[in-house]
Each structure stands twice: as structure tokens, then as C-alpha cells.
Motif scaffolding. Sequence first.
Motif, mmCIF file in Angstrom:
data_model
loop_
_atom_site.group_PDB
_atom_site.id
_atom_site.type_symbol
_atom_site.label_atom_id
_atom_site.label_comp_id
_atom_site.label_asym_id
_atom_site.label_seq_id
_atom_site.Cartn_x
_atom_site.Cartn_y
_atom_site.Cartn_z
ATOM 1 N N ILE A 46 25.512 13.712 33.671
ATOM 2 C CA ILE A 46 24.545 14.634 33.083
ATOM 3 C C ILE A 46 23.850 13.982 31.885
ATOM 4 O O ILE A 46 22.636 14.077 31.733
ATOM 5 C CB ILE A 46 25.229 15.963 32.696
ATOM 6 C CG1 ILE A 46 25.617 16.714 33.973
ATOM 7 C CG2 ILE A 46 24.325 16.815 31.820
ATOM 8 C CD1 ILE A 46 26.603 17.822 33.751
ATOM 9 N N GLN A 47 24.609 13.292 31.050
ATOM 10 C CA GLN A 47 24.010 12.603 29.901
ATOM 11 C C GLN A 47 23.040 11.515 30.363
ATOM 12 O O GLN A 47 22.012 11.295 29.730
ATOM 13 C CB GLN A 47 25.109 11.988 29.017
ATOM 14 C CG GLN A 47 24.587 11.203 27.845
ATOM 15 C CD GLN A 47 23.784 12.037 26.858
ATOM 16 O OE1 GLN A 47 23.980 13.250 26.772
ATOM 17 N NE2 GLN A 47 22.889 11.414 26.136
ATOM 18 N N ALA A 48 23.345 10.862 31.460
ATOM 19 C CA ALA A 48 22.489 9.778 31.944
ATOM 20 C C ALA A 48 21.165 10.289 32.509
ATOM 21 O O ALA A 48 20.160 9.586 32.439
ATOM 22 C CB ALA A 48 23.226 8.971 33.011
ATOM 23 N N PHE A 49 21.153 11.500 33.061
ATOM 24 C CA PHE A 49 19.964 11.959 33.763
ATOM 25 C C PHE A 49 19.250 13.155 33.138
ATOM 26 O O PHE A 49 18.076 13.352 33.389
ATOM 27 C CB PHE A 49 20.308 12.283 35.221
ATOM 28 C CG PHE A 49 20.740 11.071 35.992
ATOM 29 C CD1 PHE A 49 19.814 10.114 36.386
ATOM 30 C CD2 PHE A 49 22.067 10.860 36.299
ATOM 31 C CE1 PHE A 49 20.208 8.992 37.078
ATOM 32 C CE2 PHE A 49 22.477 9.739 37.004
ATOM 33 C CZ PHE A 49 21.542 8.793 37.391
ATOM 34 N N VAL A 50 19.939 13.970 32.385
ATOM 35 C CA VAL A 50 19.306 15.142 31.776
ATOM 36 C C VAL A 50 19.821 15.306 30.345
ATOM 37 O O VAL A 50 20.798 14.688 29.957
ATOM 38 C CB VAL A 50 19.581 16.439 32.581
ATOM 39 C CG1 VAL A 50 18.929 16.402 33.935
ATOM 40 C CG2 VAL A 50 21.056 16.704 32.714
ATOM 41 N N THR A 61 27.873 16.464 24.847
ATOM 42 C CA THR A 61 26.768 15.969 25.658
ATOM 43 C C THR A 61 26.951 14.562 26.181
ATOM 44 O O THR A 61 26.108 14.077 26.913
ATOM 45 C CB THR A 61 25.461 16.008 24.861
ATOM 46 O OG1 THR A 61 25.628 15.217 23.683
ATOM 47 C CG2 THR A 61 25.088 17.423 24.489
ATOM 48 N N HIS A 62 27.990 13.868 25.821
ATOM 49 C CA HIS A 62 28.121 12.504 26.334
ATOM 50 C C HIS A 62 29.572 12.070 26.419
ATOM 51 O O HIS A 62 30.446 12.644 25.775
ATOM 52 C CB HIS A 62 27.312 11.517 25.483
ATOM 53 C CG HIS A 62 27.723 11.496 24.040
ATOM 54 N ND1 HIS A 62 28.778 10.775 23.567
ATOM 55 C CD2 HIS A 62 27.196 12.149 22.989
ATOM 56 C CE1 HIS A 62 28.903 10.964 22.264
ATOM 57 N NE2 HIS A 62 27.956 11.799 21.895
ATOM 58 N N ILE A 127 25.236 24.414 34.353
ATOM 59 C CA ILE A 127 25.900 23.107 34.470
ATOM 60 C C ILE A 127 27.400 23.265 34.240
ATOM 61 O O ILE A 127 28.222 22.730 35.002
ATOM 62 C CB ILE A 127 25.305 22.107 33.448
ATOM 63 C CG1 ILE A 127 23.880 21.733 33.838
ATOM 64 C CG2 ILE A 127 26.189 20.883 33.291
ATOM 65 C CD1 ILE A 127 23.775 20.844 35.045
ATOM 66 N N THR A 128 27.768 24.000 33.196
ATOM 67 C CA THR A 128 29.187 24.186 32.886
ATOM 68 C C THR A 128 29.887 24.973 33.994
ATOM 69 O O THR A 128 31.009 24.631 34.396
ATOM 70 C CB THR A 128 29.349 24.888 31.529
ATOM 71 O OG1 THR A 128 28.640 24.128 30.545
ATOM 72 C CG2 THR A 128 30.809 24.976 31.130
ATOM 73 N N ALA A 129 29.239 25.991 34.510
ATOM 74 C CA ALA A 129 29.823 26.766 35.613
ATOM 75 C C ALA A 129 30.028 25.884 36.839
ATOM 76 O O ALA A 129 31.058 25.984 37.525
ATOM 77 C CB ALA A 129 28.919 27.952 35.948
ATOM 78 N N ALA A 130 29.060 25.006 37.115
ATOM 79 C CA ALA A 130 29.186 24.099 38.271
ATOM 80 C C ALA A 130 30.358 23.146 38.091
ATOM 81 O O ALA A 130 31.122 22.905 39.043
ATOM 82 C CB ALA A 130 27.885 23.321 38.467
ATOM 83 N N ILE A 131 30.519 22.604 36.891
ATOM 84 C CA ILE A 131 31.655 21.707 36.635
ATOM 85 C C ILE A 131 32.963 22.471 36.819
ATOM 86 O O ILE A 131 33.898 21.982 37.465
ATOM 87 C CB ILE A 131 31.562 21.093 35.226
ATOM 88 C CG1 ILE A 131 30.360 20.157 35.123
ATOM 89 C CG2 ILE A 131 32.860 20.345 34.873
ATOM 90 C CD1 ILE A 131 30.044 19.704 33.705
ATOM 91 N N ASN A 132 33.043 23.687 36.280
ATOM 92 C CA ASN A 132 34.255 24.495 36.422
ATOM 93 C C ASN A 132 34.551 24.800 37.890
ATOM 94 O O ASN A 132 35.715 24.795 38.313
ATOM 95 C CB ASN A 132 34.128 25.794 35.632
ATOM 96 C CG ASN A 132 34.139 25.567 34.129
ATOM 97 O OD1 ASN A 132 34.415 24.469 33.651
ATOM 98 N ND2 ASN A 132 33.807 26.601 33.379
#
Length: 154
Positions: A46-50, A61-62, A127-132
Motif C-alpha cells: 500500500i505504501q508503494a502504490f498509494v 503508513t509504511h 483498506i484496513t477492513a480488507a487486510i483484516n
Amino acid sequence: MTEHPRPPVPTEERHLPEVDAGRLWAGGLATALVAALIVIVAAFVIQAFVTIPVVPPLGATHLGDMVTLAYALLAALAAIAATGLLHVLLVATPRPLLFFSWIVALTTVVAVVTPFLAAASRNSQLITAAINLVVGIAILSLLNGVGLSAVRRP
């Protein structure tokens, strides 16, 4: 001719399945590593692309951010807790993998919904929901396989 009831079978002869605790916990530790790595890799990608914060509202964030590492540790601890639950269910309940699947699935739903309760941007929440969700699916699928392989039938 009447049939006589059979005497109760002693516990030793009931052919209860045995749990290979070493195999179960080794699989649980491997699952914990996978869960932590999912969080770390997701944060890195995520840090690399958005430029969307990964963990609302804390803003990890990283890769290397202490909050990201705490998030990864929390995912690993969830896998360890799930392993403990699985161990108890394997030795104490009928159809343990069914109960385990339901418990982990419902817990994953809670983990997916939780980011939407935080004061954060919708993208960050998604994003956080998707990771979870991915962490929950990994824990569920990996530990179901571990549970199957850790049970020895006499």
C-alpha cells in the motif's frame, strides 16, 4: 427373547481421537507468522502504490512504522489465540472444526466492521477492513488444515 443392554464402554476403549499438540502448536505458530506477514506485506504494498493510511486512526503508513508492527503482532496474537481455541475444541467438543469455523468467521466479521467505527477516511477504512478480512481468512483456512492434521484417530 429379550436383549440385555450392553455395559458401558470404559473411556480407554471409546476410541477418542488424540490431538498431537506439538503438531497443532507448530502449525499455530506458522499461522501466526503468516498473519503477521500479511499485515506487513499489505502495508508495504500500500505504501508503494498509494498514500492511504493503513490503520485508522493511527496512520501507520509504511513498513517499519511501530503501529504497523503492533498491527502485525496483533494479527499474530489472534492466530495464537485461535490455536488455543482450536486445541480446546478438538479435545472437548463434537464437530470441533465446525464450531471453530463459525467462531473464527464471526470474529473476522467483527474485525472487518471495526475500522468503519473509527474516525478515518473511507479509503483507509476499506483498506484496513480488507487486510483484516485476508488475515481472518488465512487464520481460518490454515488452522482448519492444521486441526485436521493434528488429530489422530485410534
